[in-house]
Design a protein around this motif. Structure first.
Motif, PDB file in Angstrom:
ATOM      1  N   LEU A  56      12.854 -69.276 -18.362  1.00 44.89           N
ATOM      2  CA  LEU A  56      13.089 -69.750 -17.004  1.00 44.89           C
ATOM      3  C   LEU A  56      13.038 -68.529 -16.107  1.00 44.89           C
ATOM      4  CD1 LEU A  56      15.931 -72.407 -17.451  1.00 44.89           C
ATOM      5  CD2 LEU A  56      13.450 -72.673 -17.593  1.00 44.89           C
ATOM      6  N   MET A  57      11.983 -68.393 -15.336  1.00 43.55           N
ATOM      7  CA  MET A  57      11.662 -67.176 -14.609  1.00 43.55           C
ATOM      8  C   MET A  57      12.253 -67.194 -13.209  1.00 43.55           C
ATOM      9  SD  MET A  57       7.936 -65.427 -14.415  1.00 43.55           S
ATOM     10  CE  MET A  57       7.238 -66.763 -13.442  1.00 43.55           C
ATOM     11  N   THR A  58      13.074 -66.175 -12.927  1.00 40.71           N
ATOM     12  CA  THR A  58      13.623 -66.019 -11.586  1.00 40.71           C
ATOM     13  C   THR A  58      12.586 -65.358 -10.678  1.00 40.71           C
ATOM     14  OG1 THR A  58      14.582 -63.894 -12.209  1.00 40.71           O
ATOM     15  CG2 THR A  58      15.970 -65.831 -12.478  1.00 40.71           C
ATOM     16  N   GLY A  59      12.971 -65.116  -9.424  1.00 42.47           N
ATOM     17  CA  GLY A  59      12.035 -64.545  -8.470  1.00 42.47           C
ATOM     18  C   GLY A  59      11.229 -65.630  -7.772  1.00 42.47           C
ATOM     19  N   ARG A  60      10.395 -65.184  -6.820  1.00 47.60           N
ATOM     20  CA  ARG A  60       9.603 -66.127  -6.037  1.00 47.60           C
ATOM     21  C   ARG A  60       8.143 -65.683  -5.993  1.00 47.60           C
ATOM     22  NH1 ARG A  60      12.937 -69.696  -3.786  1.00 47.60           N
ATOM     23  NH2 ARG A  60      15.150 -69.123  -3.614  1.00 47.60           N
ATOM     24  N   GLU A  61       7.271 -66.642  -5.824  1.00 47.19           N
ATOM     25  CA  GLU A  61       5.843 -66.338  -5.794  1.00 47.19           C
ATOM     26  C   GLU A  61       5.480 -65.463  -4.605  1.00 47.19           C
ATOM     27  OE1 GLU A  61       2.869 -69.271  -6.543  1.00 47.19           O
ATOM     28  OE2 GLU A  61       4.305 -70.630  -7.488  1.00 47.19           O
ATOM     29  N   ALA A  62       6.273 -65.488  -3.536  1.00 43.85           N
ATOM     30  CA  ALA A  62       5.975 -64.698  -2.341  1.00 43.85           C
ATOM     31  C   ALA A  62       6.515 -63.271  -2.429  1.00 43.85           C
ATOM     32  CB  ALA A  62       6.559 -65.384  -1.106  1.00 43.85           C
ATOM     33  N   ASP A  63       7.168 -62.904  -3.529  1.00 44.96           N
ATOM     34  CA  ASP A  63       7.732 -61.552  -3.666  1.00 44.96           C
ATOM     35  C   ASP A  63       6.625 -60.508  -3.704  1.00 44.96           C
ATOM     36  OD1 ASP A  63      10.274 -62.493  -3.677  1.00 44.96           O
ATOM     37  OD2 ASP A  63      10.507 -62.473  -5.863  1.00 44.96           O
ATOM     38  N   TRP A  64       6.907 -59.328  -3.123  1.00 44.23           N
ATOM     39  CA  TRP A  64       6.002 -58.195  -3.244  1.00 44.23           C
ATOM     40  C   TRP A  64       6.823 -56.907  -3.195  1.00 44.23           C
ATOM     41  CZ3 TRP A  64       4.792 -54.182   0.206  1.00 44.23           C
ATOM     42  CH2 TRP A  64       5.402 -54.255   1.448  1.00 44.23           C
ATOM     43  N   ASP A  65       6.244 -55.844  -3.707  1.00 46.37           N
ATOM     44  CA  ASP A  65       6.972 -54.576  -3.764  1.00 46.37           C
ATOM     45  C   ASP A  65       5.982 -53.421  -3.720  1.00 46.37           C
ATOM     46  OD1 ASP A  65       9.235 -52.940  -3.961  1.00 46.37           O
ATOM     47  OD2 ASP A  65       9.009 -52.757  -6.125  1.00 46.37           O
ATOM     48  N   ARG A  66       6.434 -52.325  -3.127  1.00 44.58           N
ATOM     49  CA  ARG A  66       5.646 -51.088  -3.091  1.00 44.58           C
ATOM     50  C   ARG A  66       6.334 -50.050  -3.969  1.00 44.58           C
ATOM     51  NH1 ARG A  66       3.560 -48.950   2.542  1.00 44.58           N
ATOM     52  NH2 ARG A  66       2.059 -50.587   2.003  1.00 44.58           N
ATOM     53  N   ARG A  67       5.561 -49.344  -4.745  1.00 45.25           N
ATOM     54  CA  ARG A  67       6.144 -48.308  -5.597  1.00 45.25           C
ATOM     55  C   ARG A  67       5.274 -47.070  -5.593  1.00 45.25           C
ATOM     56  NH1 ARG A  67       5.098 -49.271 -12.031  1.00 45.25           N
ATOM     57  NH2 ARG A  67       2.850 -49.578 -11.971  1.00 45.25           N
ATOM     58  N   LEU A  68       5.915 -45.942  -5.878  1.00 45.35           N
ATOM     59  CA  LEU A  68       5.223 -44.659  -5.988  1.00 45.35           C
ATOM     60  C   LEU A  68       5.239 -44.243  -7.455  1.00 45.35           C
ATOM     61  CD1 LEU A  68       5.491 -41.666  -3.584  1.00 45.35           C
ATOM     62  CD2 LEU A  68       5.526 -41.258  -6.030  1.00 45.35           C
ATOM     63  N   VAL A  69       4.088 -43.961  -7.985  1.00 47.00           N
ATOM     64  CA  VAL A  69       3.948 -43.647  -9.402  1.00 47.00           C
ATOM     65  C   VAL A  69       3.394 -42.233  -9.555  1.00 47.00           C
ATOM     66  CG1 VAL A  69       2.950 -44.371 -11.597  1.00 47.00           C
ATOM     67  CG2 VAL A  69       3.462 -46.074  -9.838  1.00 47.00           C
ATOM     68  N   VAL A  70       4.052 -41.434 -10.389  1.00 49.42           N
ATOM     69  CA  VAL A  70       3.517 -40.127 -10.774  1.00 49.42           C
ATOM     70  C   VAL A  70       2.794 -40.328 -12.105  1.00 49.42           C
ATOM     71  CG1 VAL A  70       4.042 -37.737 -11.323  1.00 49.42           C
ATOM     72  CG2 VAL A  70       5.378 -38.922  -9.583  1.00 49.42           C
ATOM     73  N   LYS A  71       1.488 -40.318 -12.067  1.00 51.14           N
ATOM     74  CA  LYS A  71       0.695 -40.617 -13.254  1.00 51.14           C
ATOM     75  C   LYS A  71       0.492 -39.398 -14.133  1.00 51.14           C
ATOM     76  CE  LYS A  71      -2.591 -43.583 -12.943  1.00 51.14           C
ATOM     77  NZ  LYS A  71      -3.858 -44.268 -12.629  1.00 51.14           N
ATOM     78  N   ASN A  72       0.520 -38.218 -13.528  1.00 52.00           N
ATOM     79  CA  ASN A  72       0.282 -37.004 -14.314  1.00 52.00           C
ATOM     80  C   ASN A  72       1.080 -35.864 -13.695  1.00 52.00           C
ATOM     81  OD1 ASN A  72      -0.894 -35.008 -16.005  1.00 52.00           O
ATOM     82  ND2 ASN A  72      -2.352 -34.528 -14.385  1.00 52.00           N
ATOM     83  N   ALA A  73       2.031 -35.318 -14.481  1.00 56.35           N
ATOM     84  CA  ALA A  73       2.852 -34.204 -14.003  1.00 56.35           C
ATOM     85  C   ALA A  73       3.239 -33.349 -15.202  1.00 56.35           C
ATOM     86  CB  ALA A  73       4.094 -34.704 -13.289  1.00 56.35           C
ATOM     87  N   PRO A  74       2.704 -32.139 -15.317  1.00 55.69           N
ATOM     88  CA  PRO A  74       3.062 -31.279 -16.449  1.00 55.69           C
ATOM     89  C   PRO A  74       4.516 -30.833 -16.370  1.00 55.69           C
ATOM     90  CG  PRO A  74       1.732 -30.073 -14.851  1.00 55.69           C
ATOM     91  CD  PRO A  74       1.757 -31.503 -14.396  1.00 55.69           C
ATOM     92  N   ALA A  75       5.077 -30.501 -17.518  1.00 54.80           N
ATOM     93  CA  ALA A  75       6.468 -30.060 -17.567  1.00 54.80           C
ATOM     94  C   ALA A  75       6.628 -28.632 -17.081  1.00 54.80           C
ATOM     95  CB  ALA A  75       7.017 -30.193 -18.991  1.00 54.80           C
ATOM     96  N   PHE A  76       5.565 -27.851 -17.122  1.00 56.56           N
ATOM     97  CA  PHE A  76       5.643 -26.475 -16.641  1.00 56.56           C
ATOM     98  C   PHE A  76       4.315 -26.093 -16.011  1.00 56.56           C
ATOM     99  CE2 PHE A  76       3.893 -26.186 -20.879  1.00 56.56           C
ATOM    100  CZ  PHE A  76       2.928 -25.206 -20.769  1.00 56.56           C
ATOM    101  N   ALA A  77       4.349 -25.037 -15.227  1.00 56.41           N
ATOM    102  CA  ALA A  77       3.138 -24.534 -14.591  1.00 56.41           C
ATOM    103  C   ALA A  77       3.242 -23.016 -14.495  1.00 56.41           C
ATOM    104  CB  ALA A  77       2.955 -25.143 -13.205  1.00 56.41           C
ATOM    105  N   ILE A  78       2.095 -22.368 -14.483  1.00 55.76           N
ATOM    106  CA  ILE A  78       2.049 -20.910 -14.418  1.00 55.76           C
ATOM    107  C   ILE A  78       2.183 -20.474 -12.963  1.00 55.76           C
ATOM    108  CG2 ILE A  78       0.609 -18.893 -14.869  1.00 55.76           C
ATOM    109  CD1 ILE A  78      -0.659 -20.500 -17.166  1.00 55.76           C
ATOM    110  N   LEU A  79       3.058 -19.521 -12.731  1.00 51.83           N
ATOM    111  CA  LEU A  79       3.279 -19.035 -11.375  1.00 51.83           C
ATOM    112  C   LEU A  79       1.988 -18.446 -10.812  1.00 51.83           C
ATOM    113  CD1 LEU A  79       6.775 -17.300 -11.700  1.00 51.83           C
ATOM    114  CD2 LEU A  79       6.237 -19.517 -10.690  1.00 51.83           C
ATOM    115  N   GLY A  80       1.746 -18.790  -9.552  1.00 49.90           N
ATOM    116  CA  GLY A  80       0.563 -18.265  -8.883  1.00 49.90           C
ATOM    117  C   GLY A  80      -0.692 -19.038  -9.154  1.00 49.90           C
ATOM    118  N   GLU A  81      -0.655 -19.986 -10.084  1.00 55.53           N
ATOM    119  CA  GLU A  81      -1.840 -20.781 -10.393  1.00 55.53           C
ATOM    120  C   GLU A  81      -1.643 -22.216  -9.937  1.00 55.53           C
ATOM    121  OE1 GLU A  81      -3.225 -20.562 -14.352  1.00 55.53           O
ATOM    122  OE2 GLU A  81      -3.283 -18.361 -14.405  1.00 55.53           O
TER     123      GLU A  81
END
Length: 692
Positions: free
Chosen positions: A166-191
């Motif tokens: 039994l599914m809650t929510g409504r057919e008219a619902d919508w949402d905006r989201r921000l997704v980080v798809k690629n982010a390394p855990a570390f990076a070299i300084l100056g690069e």
């Protein structure tokens, strides 16, 4: 009451089958010979075999058991969006009322919230636990009230009855989201490193083409850009400093969207150096020269350039330069053209012999002021007339030599400041049994600036650290540190001391004298304040993601170290402030798993529901009717869901009685045998065809 016939053979079953086979053979023989009573012979054999099989009549007194319907209610964070909580409450009340009106049916209500450690909605885990607590033979169906965003579908239990959503929510619902798809855990300084972001709309979105994107680094001034919606955005980033860098990305909330909890994302990237370039200049060969070389070469991330001056200019031995096997000292290339490429310059017992012009040493002093680092490991030459002190480098040195060299044994000690300084803090705990070994030579110096963290003979400065402009300078007023490395009189933490010293000069964040750091484990935030000042540093102010401020005391955890553990009330980005020190730390994911996808859907559970002939219905269309359906039949339709009656029962009493007593079986067999004999005797034993 129910009755059934059971068998308790008086002989093994194999023997019974053998006897049955023999009986069939004899009856067939009688039939072949034309005996008139062959059928009576067969009945006689059956009576005997039945007597050996010992049939009994079993009667059971049964009490019927009610069917059980499992109602699993999702109360996770996503179920509090919009009016889903109200929808859930109405659906639960409706199901309870409908099941209460059904005969011989019970309802079990199971509720679950957010999973541990941001695991999301664990609906299947809750269903499996509820199923394990009930007899499977009584479970007539399972109903899940949820938005359908289930995160443990790999744990779907084997259900003996239909599963419905039994599914809650409504057919008219919508949402905006921000997704980080690629982010390394570390990076070299100056690069430059590239992060991939995406702003996307889900559900019945209004169809915006662009949105604002705000970027903040370490809680600094935000920068806002206009970016497309629904497209991957490659963002080039150059980390501003070593250690942990906290980057926050956010897009403003839009009217009508379900939640703004997923409109921000936090990326924590550790800034590291690619290669540490170190220039080591040894003024002359000596026993301690190998100490620096071994230390720096033991680190694979260090590129070491080492020059030892073996042949000073005043040495005139007549050997042509073209016949020397050693290369010439490239002074201009190192101290003019490429000096900015080095992270650390070490002068090891260097004396002014005219090899480096004064302008080159002045260039080194400027290099320090602009952010470079210099370490002077001094020997007797530091107090002589050709000392580095008598060069332009003296402008950045924190000590002044007195020209006195102390040539006697002493044991190095930490000063009160040294016990609090991160370079030397805790070194006393690394002393071997009996304490540190002795050194035998120290250059007497007078401190002009900086911090004296170690002292030697008669309490005189032994290790002095200082900051000059953007750079750092250290002076070690002895060339006998190598005695610790050789284990003389037990030795000492020579490698650890020099490692920390080198890393402090390279501005590693964990060795800063004044530092405010924080680490998060779950929602437990450990805040650490390191200082070399005397006395407590005061309270720390924590500003939460909702703007609420909390002032926390910082109890002392050790010399120069103050620490507190605080349970953050919510996940998000926290700002820590104490005086001029500011630190930003992310507690938990910026957008918890519950808010990664917020639009209600039946697709996630579609396969599991279809496998049990169940159905997916929207709560906003009204509470469905509940019908009884046979096992294996479709159990859902427009406006209704079905449960399968199980017919479970409990046996209260059992009685067993033989069908006939043994004497009755024998009497019946004898009667049939006599009847066969009489019939065959009257007819002459064999049936004769034809006429006389």
């Amino acid at each position: 009451m129910t009755a059934s016939v059971i068998l308790a053979p008086l002989v093994p079953v194999v023997v019974l089958w053998v006897l049955a086979g023999l009986a069939v053979a004899f009856v067939a023989l009688a039939l072949w010979r034309g005996l008139a009573g062959w059928w009576l012979r067969g009945l006689t054999a059956c009576a005997l075999l039945a007597a050996l099989a010992n049939p009994s009549l079993q009667e059971e007194e049964r009490a019927p058991l009610s069917d059980i319907v499992l109602l699993v209610v999702d109360e996770s964070s996503s179920q509090r969006l919009g009016d889903r909580a109200a929808q859930t409450a109405e659906a639960v009340a409706a199901i309870e009322a409908k099941v209460a009106g059904m005969e011989n049916t019970e309802l079990r209500v199971v509720r679950f919230g957010d999973g541990p450690e941001d695991a999301g909605s664990l609906a299947m885990t809750a269903l499996a636990e509820a199923l394990s607590e009930e007899p499977r033979a009584r479970v007539a169906g399972a109903i899940l009230i949820s938005d359908g965003q289930v995160h443990d579908m790999g744990l779907v239990p084997a259900l003996p009855a239909p599963l419905h959503l039994l599914m809650t929510g409504r057919e008219a619902d919508w949402d905006r989201r921000l997704v980080v798809k690629n982010a390394p855990a570390f990076a070299i300084l100056g690069e430059e490193v590239t992060l991939t972001l995406r702003i996307e709309d889900q559900g019945a979105a209004p169809g915006a083409e662009e949105a604002d994107l705000t970027i903040t680094v370490d809680g600094g001034a935000p920068q806002t850009y206009r970016v497309p919606v629904g497209q991957d955005l490659d963002l080039p980033v150059v980390l501003p400093h070593g250690g942990m860098n906290v980057l926050q990305f956010a897009t403003p909330a839009v009217e009508g969207e379900l939640t703004e909890r997923n409109n921000a994302a936090v990326v924590q990237m550790n800034g590291v150096r690619d290669r540490l370039r170190v220039l080591l200049v040894s003024g002359e060969p000596h026993a301690g020269e190998r100490v620096w070389r071994n230390l720096l070469k033991s680190d694979a991330s260090v590129d070491l350039v080492h020059f030892t001056i073996l042949r000073p200019p005043e040495k005139q031995d007549g050997i042509p330069v073209t016949e020397l096997s050693l290369i010439a000292f490239p002074t201009r290339e190192l101290f003019v053209e490429k000096i900015e490429e080095f992270d650390l310059i070490i002068f090891d017992r260097y004396r002014m012999r005219g090899i480096l012009p004064m302008s080159y040493l002045e260039n080194v002093a400027n290099y320090v002021s602009n952010g470079g680092t210099v370490l002077v490991a001094a020997g007797p030459e530091f107090g002589a007339v050709d000392s580095l002190w008598r060069s332009p480098l003296a402008e950045v040195l924190p000590v002044e030599p007195t020209a006195r060299v102390i040539e006697r044994a002493f044991v190095p000690e930490l000063t009160d400041l040294g016990r609090r300084h991160p370079v030397t803090e805790g070194l006393e705990a690394l002393a071997p049994e009996g304490g540190w070994g002795r050194w035998f030579r120290q250059v007497e110096v007078s401190p002009r600036a900086g911090q004296v963290v170690m002292q030697g003979a008669d309490g005189r400065p032994l290790l002095v650290l200082d900051r000059v402009g953007e750079g750092r300078v250290a002076v070690l007023a002895s060339d006998h540190a190598w005695l610790w490395g050789r284990g003389f009189e037990g030795g000492g933490p020579q490698l650890e001391l020099l490692r920390r010293l080198a890393h402090w000069m390279l501005k590693e964040p964990e060795l800063e004298e004044e530092a405010l750091t924080a680490t998060a484990r779950g929602q437990a935030l450990t805040i650490t304040r390191r200082t070399v000042a005397e006395g407590p540093p005061g309270d720390v102010t924590v500003t939460g993601p909702d703007g609420a401020e909390v002032v926390l005391p910082m109890p002392e955890a050790g010399p120069g170290k103050f620490e507190t553990v605080w349970q953050a009330p919510v996940v998000g980005l926290y700002r820590l402030e104490q005086g001029d020190l500011v630190r930003v730390v992310a507690v938990g994911p910026s957008a918890p798993r519950e808010f990664e996808a917020t639009i209600a859907t039946g697709e996630v559970m579609a396969e599991a529901v279809a496998a049990t002939n169940g159905g997916v219905l929207r709560v906003e269309e009204g509470a469905p009717d509940i019908r009884l359906v046979r096992e294996g039949r479709p159990a859902a339709g427009r406006g209704w869901i079905g449960i399968t009656p199980r017919g479970a029962y409990v046996t209260e009493d059992v009685s067993v009685a033989p069908v006939l007593p043994a004497w009755a079986w024998l009497l019946l067999a004898a009667a049939l045998a006599v009847a066969a004999w009489l019939l065959e005797g009257r007819r002459g034993g064999r049936r004769v065809s034809g006429t006389a």
